[in-house]
Design a protein around this motif. Structure first.
Motif: not given
Lengths: 225, 254
Positions: B220-233
């Protein structure tokens, strides 16, 4: 001796499914080596191969095609559609006929999202055709004409299974080799699954009254029902 | 320096220069890492900023070898494609022979042997890439089930809990050594992978590619939004840590 003629399988297309059925016995001259052998292989998510012929060849061929399809998927990131699978199978059979022939007959049943159910028939030379209802092996002689009469386009699953039972009944009545059990599988939009037949199909034995008056040829005229 | 011209010539002090130059090529490649978690494997890759007219999704760094095996490479991308295709054939061949999915060890050993073959005979250059191959063993139960291997151009393969290859791999490996814990959950693993990659990646989230391999499911590849959310966290956590630090300073000052 090649077992090609002894594989008895048939299949047809229904409204939104493609169905294949085969007998389960593995014979070797007069002996049944195995009485329940699943000759229908799932080769891709929505493709079934019903294979008849020598055990080694049919297992080997089915797995070979299946593995190549998986490799194609891994390498190219997409699955091959049923038409592609059929043509790949055909060219594999055609290439190997003059080298190491696969002595198999194949009925491919598949389902495509875009075009619905599909069916392909192959023999060991690499002949391919796209019938709506077909059979492999000696039972062709009985079932193809049955399909001419009884198959119609757009059959529901119930109607299809009735046709299957009709075929099995006809084979028990007229085919010299007794076929004990059949496996039926279908492919539809949900994928592949096995169907259990409702009716137990048995041959009604006609009894001959030996005391009845005989004709000139010595055959009793009255057949007891 | 004439010892570095041919692959088949050792230098007086026992080096194969071409192989070592191949390892240098790996160090030029975009960073890639992999982390073993409790019940999954996390793969991370740095994506070089694509040209404006280029379709971003056509650049694939996290490659599937089979349903249960994933690989991420650093170095020459063309070599990676060739090597992974060989691995894919080998996987299906193994399945055809043994009716089982190949263990990750088998495939990494196969790739390592392949890479080694190109360091022995003349006329062909070594593969300029290192790979991280991770996946599920078909029949070892539980903890030992997830395995991660690294192969390098010289043909050595080693097993890892977490590893980084490519650009600034020394720094990334030090980061992983410092922060890796056993038994991480999927979320913790993803966070660690992204935190690690943020150390080297320019421009942040849109140049990070993360893949998660869970047993029984496809990659499963993470979408850009999901990656962004983790970066924000991660940014929030760092801000909190900084606040705590300044608070302590203030207290000490008092």
């Amino acid at each position: 001796m090649s077992q090609l003629g002894f594989g008895n399988s048939f299949g047809f297309i229904g409204k939104d499914y493609a169905l294949v059925a085969t007998d389960c016995a593995v014979p070797r001259s007069i002996i049944t080596m195995k009485s329940y052998d699943d000759k229908i292989q799932k080769v891709a998510d929505q493709t079934l191969f019903c294979l008849s012929g020598d055990v080694g060849d049919r297992k080997n061929f089915g797995e070979f095609i299946g593995r190549n399809l998986k490799w194609y998927e891994m390498r190219n990131g997409r699955k091959l559609d049923n038409d592609g699978i059929a043509n790949f199978t055909r060219s594999t059979l055609a290439q190997s006929i003059r080298r190491n022939p696969y002595m198999v007959g194949v009925i491919q049943a598949g389902y495509e999202e875009t075009s619905g159910p599909c069916m392909y028939w192959f023999d060991y030379f690499g002949t391919m055709s796209t019938p709506k209802a077909t059979a492999q092996g000696l039972c062709q002689y009985f079932l193809l004409s049955l399909f001419d009469r009884h198959w119609k386009a757009g059959m529901s699953l119930e109607e299809g299974l009735t046709l299957v039972e009709l075929c099995i009944e006809q084979l028990s009545k007229r085919y010299v080799i007794s076929l004990q059990s059949f496996i039926v599988k279908i492919v539809d939009k949900n994928g592949v699954r096995q169907i259990n037949l409702n009716k137990q199909v048995k041959l009604e034995q006609t009894k001959i009254d030996m005391d009845a008056p005989k004709t000139a040829t010595g055959i009793p005229t009255a057949l007891k029902q | 320096m004439s010892y570095d011209r041919a692959i088949t010539v050792f230098s007086p002090d026992g080096h194969l220069f071409q192989v070592e130059y191949a390892m240098q090529a790996v160090k030029q490649g975009a960073a890639a890492l992999s982390i073993k978690c409790n019940d999954c494997l996390i793969f991370g890759a740095e994506l070089r900023s694509p040209a404006k007219l280029q379709k971003k999704s056509s650049v694939k760094k996290i490659l599937e070898i089979d349903d249960h095996l994933v690989c991420v490479c650093a170095g020459l991308t063309a070599d990676a494609r060739v090597l992974v295709n060989r691995a894919r054939v080998e996987c299906q061949s193994y399945r055809l022979q043994n009716e089982q999915s190949p263990p990750p060890l088998f495939i990494s050993r196969f790739l390592a042997e392949l890479q080694q073959q190109y360091t022995v005979r003349g006329g062909r250059r070594p593969f300029g890439l290192a790979t991280l191959i991770g996946g599920y063993h078909p029949y070892i139960a539980d903890e030992q089930n997830v395995q991660l291997y690294q192969t390098i151009p010289s043909g050595v393969y080693t097993e890892w809990k977490a590893c980084a290859i490519g650009r600034k791999d020394k720094m990334l490996n030090e980061f992983l050594e410092k922060h890796y814990k056993g038994n991480m959950s999927e979320q913790q693993g993803i966070k660690m992978a992204i935190r690690c990659l943020l150390e080297v990646v320019e421009h942040g989230a849109k140049n990070i590619d993360i893949g998660v391999l869970v047993k029984g499911k496809k990659l499963r590849k993470l979408t850009e939004t999901e990656v962004n959310n983790v970066v924000e966290e991660i940014k929030k956590d760092e801000a909190e840590d900084n606040d705590d630090a300044t608070m302590d300073d203030k207290k000490q000052g008092q």
